[in-house]
Design a protein around this motif. Structure first.
Motif, PDB file in Angstrom:
ATOM      1  N   MET A  89       0.826  -1.205   0.000  1.00 56.71           N
ATOM      2  CA  MET A  89       0.000   0.000   0.000  1.00 56.71           C
ATOM      3  C   MET A  89       0.862   1.258   0.000  1.00 56.71           C
ATOM      4  O   MET A  89       0.593   2.216  -0.732  1.00 56.71           O
ATOM      5  CB  MET A  89      -0.918  -0.014   1.223  1.00 56.71           C
ATOM      6  CG  MET A  89      -1.901   1.161   1.301  1.00 56.71           C
ATOM      7  SD  MET A  89      -1.228   2.578   2.218  1.00 56.71           S
ATOM      8  CE  MET A  89      -1.093   1.873   3.863  1.00 56.71           C
ATOM      9  N   GLU A  90       1.921   1.276   0.813  1.00 54.01           N
ATOM     10  CA  GLU A  90       2.801   2.440   0.869  1.00 54.01           C
ATOM     11  C   GLU A  90       3.534   2.650  -0.449  1.00 54.01           C
ATOM     12  O   GLU A  90       3.720   3.789  -0.902  1.00 54.01           O
ATOM     13  CB  GLU A  90       3.797   2.280   2.011  1.00 54.01           C
ATOM     14  CG  GLU A  90       3.154   2.366   3.394  1.00 54.01           C
ATOM     15  CD  GLU A  90       4.143   2.065   4.500  1.00 54.01           C
ATOM     16  OE1 GLU A  90       5.247   1.541   4.183  1.00 54.01           O
ATOM     17  OE2 GLU A  90       3.833   2.343   5.681  1.00 54.01           O
ATOM     18  N   ALA A  91       3.945   1.562  -1.086  1.00 52.20           N
ATOM     19  CA  ALA A  91       4.610   1.672  -2.388  1.00 52.20           C
ATOM     20  C   ALA A  91       3.648   2.210  -3.445  1.00 52.20           C
ATOM     21  O   ALA A  91       4.014   3.054  -4.272  1.00 52.20           O
ATOM     22  CB  ALA A  91       5.170   0.320  -2.807  1.00 52.20           C
ATOM     23  N   ALA A  92       2.420   1.714  -3.430  1.00 56.36           N
ATOM     24  CA  ALA A  92       1.419   2.181  -4.393  1.00 56.36           C
ATOM     25  C   ALA A  92       1.096   3.652  -4.155  1.00 56.36           C
ATOM     26  O   ALA A  92       0.916   4.431  -5.102  1.00 56.36           O
ATOM     27  CB  ALA A  92       0.154   1.333  -4.282  1.00 56.36           C
ATOM     28  N   HIS A  93       1.035   4.063  -2.886  1.00 60.46           N
ATOM     29  CA  HIS A  93       0.761   5.462  -2.566  1.00 60.46           C
ATOM     30  C   HIS A  93       1.900   6.364  -3.042  1.00 60.46           C
ATOM     31  O   HIS A  93       1.654   7.461  -3.574  1.00 60.46           O
ATOM     32  CB  HIS A  93       0.562   5.607  -1.052  1.00 60.46           C
ATOM     33  CG  HIS A  93       0.213   6.999  -0.637  1.00 60.46           C
ATOM     34  ND1 HIS A  93       1.159   7.902  -0.200  1.00 60.46           N
ATOM     35  CD2 HIS A  93      -0.982   7.648  -0.596  1.00 60.46           C
ATOM     36  CE1 HIS A  93       0.562   9.042   0.102  1.00 60.46           C
ATOM     37  NE2 HIS A  93      -0.732   8.918  -0.133  1.00 60.46           N
ATOM     38  N   ALA A  94       3.141   5.914  -2.863  1.00 56.17           N
ATOM     39  CA  ALA A  94       4.284   6.700  -3.321  1.00 56.17           C
ATOM     40  C   ALA A  94       4.269   6.846  -4.838  1.00 56.17           C
ATOM     41  O   ALA A  94       4.540   7.929  -5.381  1.00 56.17           O
ATOM     42  CB  ALA A  94       5.575   6.043  -2.861  1.00 56.17           C
ATOM     43  N   THR A  95       3.938   5.751  -5.543  1.00 60.55           N
ATOM     44  CA  THR A  95       3.852   5.815  -7.007  1.00 60.55           C
ATOM     45  C   THR A  95       2.754   6.774  -7.444  1.00 60.55           C
ATOM     46  O   THR A  95       2.935   7.559  -8.384  1.00 60.55           O
ATOM     47  CB  THR A  95       3.580   4.414  -7.578  1.00 60.55           C
ATOM     48  OG1 THR A  95       4.616   3.516  -7.165  1.00 60.55           O
ATOM     49  CG2 THR A  95       3.519   4.457  -9.097  1.00 60.55           C
ATOM     50  N   LEU A  96       1.612   6.704  -6.760  1.00 57.97           N
ATOM     51  CA  LEU A  96       0.496   7.598  -7.096  1.00 57.97           C
ATOM     52  C   LEU A  96       0.871   9.057  -6.866  1.00 57.97           C
ATOM     53  O   LEU A  96       0.534   9.926  -7.683  1.00 57.97           O
ATOM     54  CB  LEU A  96      -0.730   7.221  -6.256  1.00 57.97           C
ATOM     55  CG  LEU A  96      -1.990   8.051  -6.487  1.00 57.97           C
ATOM     56  CD1 LEU A  96      -2.477   7.910  -7.925  1.00 57.97           C
ATOM     57  CD2 LEU A  96      -3.101   7.616  -5.517  1.00 57.97           C
ATOM     58  N   GLU A  97       1.563   9.337  -5.777  1.00 60.55           N
ATOM     59  CA  GLU A  97       1.978  10.711  -5.499  1.00 60.55           C
ATOM     60  C   GLU A  97       2.973  11.215  -6.544  1.00 60.55           C
ATOM     61  O   GLU A  97       2.928  12.384  -6.941  1.00 60.55           O
ATOM     62  CB  GLU A  97       2.600  10.799  -4.100  1.00 60.55           C
ATOM     63  CG  GLU A  97       1.587  10.743  -2.977  1.00 60.55           C
ATOM     64  CD  GLU A  97       0.605  11.897  -3.024  1.00 60.55           C
ATOM     65  OE1 GLU A  97       1.053  13.041  -3.268  1.00 60.55           O
ATOM     66  OE2 GLU A  97      -0.603  11.661  -2.841  1.00 60.55           O
ATOM     67  N   ASP A  98       3.871  10.336  -7.002  1.00 60.92           N
ATOM     68  CA  ASP A  98       4.805  10.728  -8.056  1.00 60.92           C
ATOM     69  C   ASP A  98       4.072  11.093  -9.339  1.00 60.92           C
ATOM     70  O   ASP A  98       4.402  12.078 -10.015  1.00 60.92           O
ATOM     71  CB  ASP A  98       5.797   9.593  -8.326  1.00 60.92           C
ATOM     72  CG  ASP A  98       6.759   9.384  -7.162  1.00 60.92           C
ATOM     73  OD1 ASP A  98       6.917  10.317  -6.352  1.00 60.92           O
ATOM     74  OD2 ASP A  98       7.328   8.277  -7.051  1.00 60.92           O
ATOM     75  N   ILE A  99       3.051  10.295  -9.661  1.00 57.22           N
ATOM     76  CA  ILE A  99       2.262  10.568 -10.873  1.00 57.22           C
ATOM     77  C   ILE A  99       1.524  11.894 -10.733  1.00 57.22           C
ATOM     78  O   ILE A  99       1.463  12.710 -11.664  1.00 57.22           O
ATOM     79  CB  ILE A  99       1.285   9.411 -11.143  1.00 57.22           C
ATOM     80  CG1 ILE A  99       2.053   8.124 -11.466  1.00 57.22           C
ATOM     81  CG2 ILE A  99       0.331   9.767 -12.275  1.00 57.22           C
ATOM     82  CD1 ILE A  99       1.176   6.904 -11.595  1.00 57.22           C
ATOM     83  N   ARG A 100       0.956  12.138  -9.549  1.00 56.51           N
ATOM     84  CA  ARG A 100       0.240  13.395  -9.321  1.00 56.51           C
ATOM     85  C   ARG A 100       1.177  14.589  -9.407  1.00 56.51           C
ATOM     86  O   ARG A 100       0.829  15.616 -10.002  1.00 56.51           O
ATOM     87  CB  ARG A 100      -0.440  13.353  -7.950  1.00 56.51           C
ATOM     88  CG  ARG A 100      -1.664  12.444  -7.886  1.00 56.51           C
ATOM     89  CD  ARG A 100      -2.224  12.402  -6.476  1.00 56.51           C
ATOM     90  NE  ARG A 100      -3.442  11.606  -6.404  1.00 56.51           N
ATOM     91  CZ  ARG A 100      -4.078  11.322  -5.271  1.00 56.51           C
ATOM     92  NH1 ARG A 100      -3.573  11.739  -4.095  1.00 56.51           N
ATOM     93  NH2 ARG A 100      -5.185  10.607  -5.293  1.00 56.51           N
ATOM     94  N   GLN A 101       2.349  14.458  -8.812  1.00 56.36           N
ATOM     95  CA  GLN A 101       3.304  15.560  -8.848  1.00 56.36           C
ATOM     96  C   GLN A 101       3.779  15.843 -10.265  1.00 56.36           C
ATOM     97  O   GLN A 101       3.958  17.003 -10.664  1.00 56.36           O
ATOM     98  CB  GLN A 101       4.502  15.238  -7.941  1.00 56.36           C
ATOM     99  CG  GLN A 101       4.188  15.258  -6.460  1.00 56.36           C
ATOM    100  CD  GLN A 101       3.741  16.625  -5.982  1.00 56.36           C
ATOM    101  OE1 GLN A 101       4.203  17.656  -6.472  1.00 56.36           O
ATOM    102  NE2 GLN A 101       2.827  16.644  -5.022  1.00 56.36           N
TER     103      GLN A 101
END
Length: 208
Positions: free
Chosen positions: A30-42
């Motif tokens: 979950m934390e890895a997926a959240h980090a990936t999602l935040e990178d995409i958003r940024q």
């Protein structure tokens, strides 16, 4: 959405006060997926900001975005005032019945409460808009002087509109109350004059 799936899996395996090996594994996913999602958003935000910087904050797009933001918060402030006034109408009515207040007392209390609610709602919306407009300006990557000028102008325009709206609201209310008071006073004079004329007729001497 991969993040939603991993978050759901983590919550399903998480205990109230413990997290076993499967829970820990789901948590890492979950934390890895959240980090990936935040990178995409940024990355998306950076690309959008680059596109906005080409247009500029004083462009039609920039001014329109700030206008839309103001009207959104302004509408939310009015909705808050209307919703709060409905609740106040019920509670003030209940208190008035317990105190045996007249309808005039209840009406005056509600008028004052509505004015207070609109003042709180619109002033609060103005402050939220002021805090939000700076983030909009930052997204256009304007230079400090341009950003400051636009920010001050937006704040002044928002303050001018809200203050004018509230002054008009208070003025219209005061004018309405004054008109009602004059009508009541005129009716009282008419009734008083009628009673006086009847009394004079009754006191007039009768000749046989």
């Amino acid at each position: 959405d991969y993040y939603a799936k991993t978050n759901n899996a983590y919550r399903q395996t998480k205990g109230w006060f413990s997290c076993d090996s499967m829970c820990q594994r789901n948590k890492k996913r979950m934390e890895a997926a959240h980090a990936t999602l935040e990178d995409i958003r940024q990355e998306g935000y950076a690309r959008m900001s680059d596109a906005k910087s080409v247009a500029g904050i004083f462009s039609e797009v920039g001014v329109g975005e700030v206008k839309d933001s103001f009207w959104q918060y302004f509408s939310a402030g009015k909705k808050f005032a209307k919703r709060q006034s409905l609740w106040d109408a019920m509670f003030v009515g209940m208190r008035s019945m317990s105190r045996d207040d007249t309808m005039v007392d209840y009406a005056l209390k509600m008028v004052m409460q509505v004015l207070i609610n609109f003042s709180i709602g619109l002033i609060g919306a103005l402050f939220v808009f002021i805090f939000g407009v700076w983030s909009i300006i930052k997204s256009y990557q304007a230079d400090p002087i341009t950003a400051l000028i636009f920010f001050v102008g937006s704040c002044c325009a928002g303050f001018a509109f809200v203050s004018t709206y509230l002054f008009a609201l208070f003025g219209a209310t005061a004018g309405g109350l004054y008109g009602v008071a004059k009508v009541i006073e005129s009716n009282g004079r008419i009734e008083g004059g009628g009673d006086q004329r009847r009394q004079n007729v009754q006191n007039r001497p009768h000749w046989n």
